[in-house]
Design an enzyme around this catalytic site. Structure first.
Site, PDB file in Angstrom:
ATOM      1  N   SER A 142       0.856  -1.200   0.000  1.00  0.00           N
ATOM      2  CA  SER A 142       0.000   0.000   0.000  1.00  0.00           C
ATOM      3  C   SER A 142       0.887   1.243   0.000  1.00  0.00           C
ATOM      4  O   SER A 142       2.088   1.149   0.292  1.00  0.00           O
ATOM      5  CB  SER A 142      -0.856  -0.030   1.277  1.00  0.00           C
ATOM      6  OG  SER A 142      -1.440   1.224   1.541  1.00  0.00           O
ATOM      7  N   TYR A 155      -3.951  -0.702   9.949  1.00  0.00           N
ATOM      8  CA  TYR A 155      -3.720  -0.883   8.506  1.00  0.00           C
ATOM      9  C   TYR A 155      -2.304  -0.433   8.144  1.00  0.00           C
ATOM     10  O   TYR A 155      -1.577  -1.130   7.439  1.00  0.00           O
ATOM     11  CB  TYR A 155      -4.763  -0.088   7.713  1.00  0.00           C
ATOM     12  CG  TYR A 155      -4.730  -0.336   6.229  1.00  0.00           C
ATOM     13  CD1 TYR A 155      -5.334  -1.454   5.671  1.00  0.00           C
ATOM     14  CD2 TYR A 155      -4.077   0.549   5.363  1.00  0.00           C
ATOM     15  CE1 TYR A 155      -5.295  -1.688   4.302  1.00  0.00           C
ATOM     16  CE2 TYR A 155      -4.037   0.322   3.998  1.00  0.00           C
ATOM     17  CZ  TYR A 155      -4.652  -0.795   3.471  1.00  0.00           C
ATOM     18  OH  TYR A 155      -4.606  -1.027   2.118  1.00  0.00           O
TER      19      TYR A 155
HETATM   20  P1  NAD Z   1     -11.911  -5.121  -1.312  1.00  0.00           P
HETATM   21  O1  NAD Z   1     -12.502  -4.860   0.019  1.00  0.00           O
HETATM   22  O2  NAD Z   1     -12.741  -4.950  -2.529  1.00  0.00           O
HETATM   23  O3  NAD Z   1     -11.291  -6.589  -1.362  1.00  0.00           O
HETATM   24  C1  NAD Z   1     -10.695  -7.222  -0.247  1.00  0.00           C
HETATM   25  C2  NAD Z   1     -10.726  -8.709  -0.453  1.00  0.00           C
HETATM   26  O4  NAD Z   1     -10.146  -9.366   0.675  1.00  0.00           O
HETATM   27  C3  NAD Z   1     -12.148  -9.245  -0.599  1.00  0.00           C
HETATM   28  O5  NAD Z   1     -12.147 -10.258  -1.581  1.00  0.00           O
HETATM   29  C4  NAD Z   1     -12.404  -9.839   0.777  1.00  0.00           C
HETATM   30  O6  NAD Z   1     -13.377 -10.855   0.760  1.00  0.00           O
HETATM   31  C5  NAD Z   1     -11.023 -10.375   1.094  1.00  0.00           C
HETATM   32  N1  NAD Z   1     -10.884 -10.658   2.517  1.00  0.00           N
HETATM   33  C6  NAD Z   1     -10.884  -9.764   3.536  1.00  0.00           C
HETATM   34  N2  NAD Z   1     -10.786 -10.403   4.710  1.00  0.00           N
HETATM   35  C7  NAD Z   1     -10.713 -11.739   4.433  1.00  0.00           C
HETATM   36  C8  NAD Z   1     -10.608 -12.909   5.217  1.00  0.00           C
HETATM   37  N3  NAD Z   1     -10.570 -12.860   6.567  1.00  0.00           N
HETATM   38  N4  NAD Z   1     -10.580 -14.090   4.594  1.00  0.00           N
HETATM   39  C9  NAD Z   1     -10.639 -14.160   3.248  1.00  0.00           C
HETATM   40  N5  NAD Z   1     -10.729 -13.101   2.451  1.00  0.00           N
HETATM   41  C10 NAD Z   1     -10.767 -11.897   3.034  1.00  0.00           C
HETATM   42  O7  NAD Z   1     -10.650  -4.166  -1.370  1.00  0.00           O
HETATM   43  P2  NAD Z   1      -9.454  -4.051  -2.432  1.00  0.00           P
HETATM   44  O8  NAD Z   1      -9.196  -2.620  -2.593  1.00  0.00           O
HETATM   45  O9  NAD Z   1      -9.697  -4.893  -3.637  1.00  0.00           O
HETATM   46  O10 NAD Z   1      -8.251  -4.653  -1.555  1.00  0.00           O
HETATM   47  C11 NAD Z   1      -7.400  -5.667  -1.998  1.00  0.00           C
HETATM   48  C12 NAD Z   1      -6.024  -5.464  -1.385  1.00  0.00           C
HETATM   49  O11 NAD Z   1      -5.463  -4.272  -1.924  1.00  0.00           O
HETATM   50  C13 NAD Z   1      -6.041  -5.284   0.131  1.00  0.00           C
HETATM   51  O12 NAD Z   1      -4.908  -5.939   0.698  1.00  0.00           O
HETATM   52  C14 NAD Z   1      -5.925  -3.774   0.288  1.00  0.00           C
HETATM   53  O13 NAD Z   1      -5.387  -3.426   1.525  1.00  0.00           O
HETATM   54  C15 NAD Z   1      -4.995  -3.461  -0.860  1.00  0.00           C
HETATM   55  N6  NAD Z   1      -4.958  -2.074  -1.281  1.00  0.00           N
HETATM   56  C16 NAD Z   1      -6.064  -1.468  -1.807  1.00  0.00           C
HETATM   57  C17 NAD Z   1      -5.963  -0.138  -2.219  1.00  0.00           C
HETATM   58  C18 NAD Z   1      -7.115   0.600  -2.823  1.00  0.00           C
HETATM   59  O14 NAD Z   1      -6.973   1.789  -3.100  1.00  0.00           O
HETATM   60  N7  NAD Z   1      -8.249  -0.027  -3.089  1.00  0.00           N
HETATM   61  C19 NAD Z   1      -4.771   0.545  -2.075  1.00  0.00           C
HETATM   62  C20 NAD Z   1      -3.673  -0.099  -1.522  1.00  0.00           C
HETATM   63  C21 NAD Z   1      -3.782  -1.426  -1.140  1.00  0.00           C
END
Ligand code: NAD
Length: 250
Positions: A142, A155
């Protein structure tokens, strides 16, 4: 020979039912990999897209905040596909509150899902990859692997931890055929950032700092994952690749 071709590889993507994980799984499938989705919920939409790309998809269900199920995910993959070549540790959650009010539950839930499970699933995968002296592990970091953020203490701790862990694992496994790297997405339009986009002031401030002038779309991330999963990245180790529209350059 296309150095980015993943034909014949098997890639596990956690949190692949939605958001960035779904997009990463589809990008790897389009580059030729068969896919294992790991999700708490049905990942049928992702599986359909993987199959539409001509690849096979195994759907596994797991709660990644619990460590005891993690070795079974690798065992189920090996029973089905006979190999695991690529692991993308994508699943993650976020909790927002002022540091002074932050609860122990919001600390533990985030650290367990975003950091502890990344380590123990990587360990389970590496036990197989080390035997074959071959594998690629890609952690989703991130901007808060580099910066402090605000109102997201667990986080930030988890994603800074993911960056450190990526380097530690690279140090231990680079000489044994496994590449461990991370992708640090900037600000992407997914569930994870819904609250930020809904807050007019935060949304405006964030957009003003992104040189590309827009939020990332999940499809913006796939190329980085295909690269790090492929032979093209065989000599790339412990790197945290920002895909952020220029955010960190600002
Ligand atoms: P999102 O909430 O759409 O997806 C998160 C995913 O993780 C979902 O599929 C959810 O079901 C799964 N998940 C969460 N807890 C879980 C558990 N206990 N067991 C199994 N699955 C679990 O969000 P996203 O933005 O797609 O996030 C994906 C990754 O990217 C994360 O690690 C997030 O921190 C990271 N990220 C996102 C952004 C952003 O801007 N969206 C930026 C930096 C990092």
């Amino acid at each position: 020979m296309n150095p980015f071709d993943l034909t014949g590889r098997v890639a596990m993507v956690t949190g692949a039912n939605t958001g960035l994980g779904q997009s990463l799984a589809i990008a790897l499938a389009r580059a030729g990999a068969d896919i294992v989705t790991v999700a708490r919920r049905d990942a049928g939409e992702t599986a359909a897209a993987v199959e539409a790309a001509g690849r096979r998809c195994l759907q596994l269900t797991a709660d990644l905040s619990k460590m005891d199920g993690l070795p079974g995910l690798v065992a189920d993959t090996l029973a089905h596909f006979g190999q695991l070549d690529i692991l993308v540790n994508n699943a993650g959650i976020i909790r927002r509150a002022d540091a002074v009010d932050f609860t122990e539950a919001d600390w533990d839930d985030v650290i367990d899902t975003n950091l502890k499970s990344v380590f123990f699933l990587s360990q389970a995968a590496a036990r197989h990859m080390l035997e074959r002296r071959s594998g690629k592990i890609i952690n989703i970091a991130s901007m808060l692997s580099f910066q402090g953020g605000i109102r997201v203490p667990s986080y930030t701790a988890s994603k800074s931890g993911v960056a450190g862990l990526t380097k530690l694992l690279a140090n231990e496994w680079a000489g044994k055929g496994i590449n461990v790297n991370a992708i640090a997405p900037g600000y992407f339009a997914t569930n994870n950032t819904e609250a930020l986009r809904a807050d007019e002031n935060r949304n405006r401030d964030i957009l003003a700092r992104i040189p590309a002038g827009r939020w990332g779309e999940p499809d913006d991330l796939g190329g980085a994952a295909v690269f790090l999963a492929s032979r093209a990245a065989d000599y790339v180790q412990g790197h945290i690749l920002a895909v952020d529209g220029g955010w960190l350059a600002r």
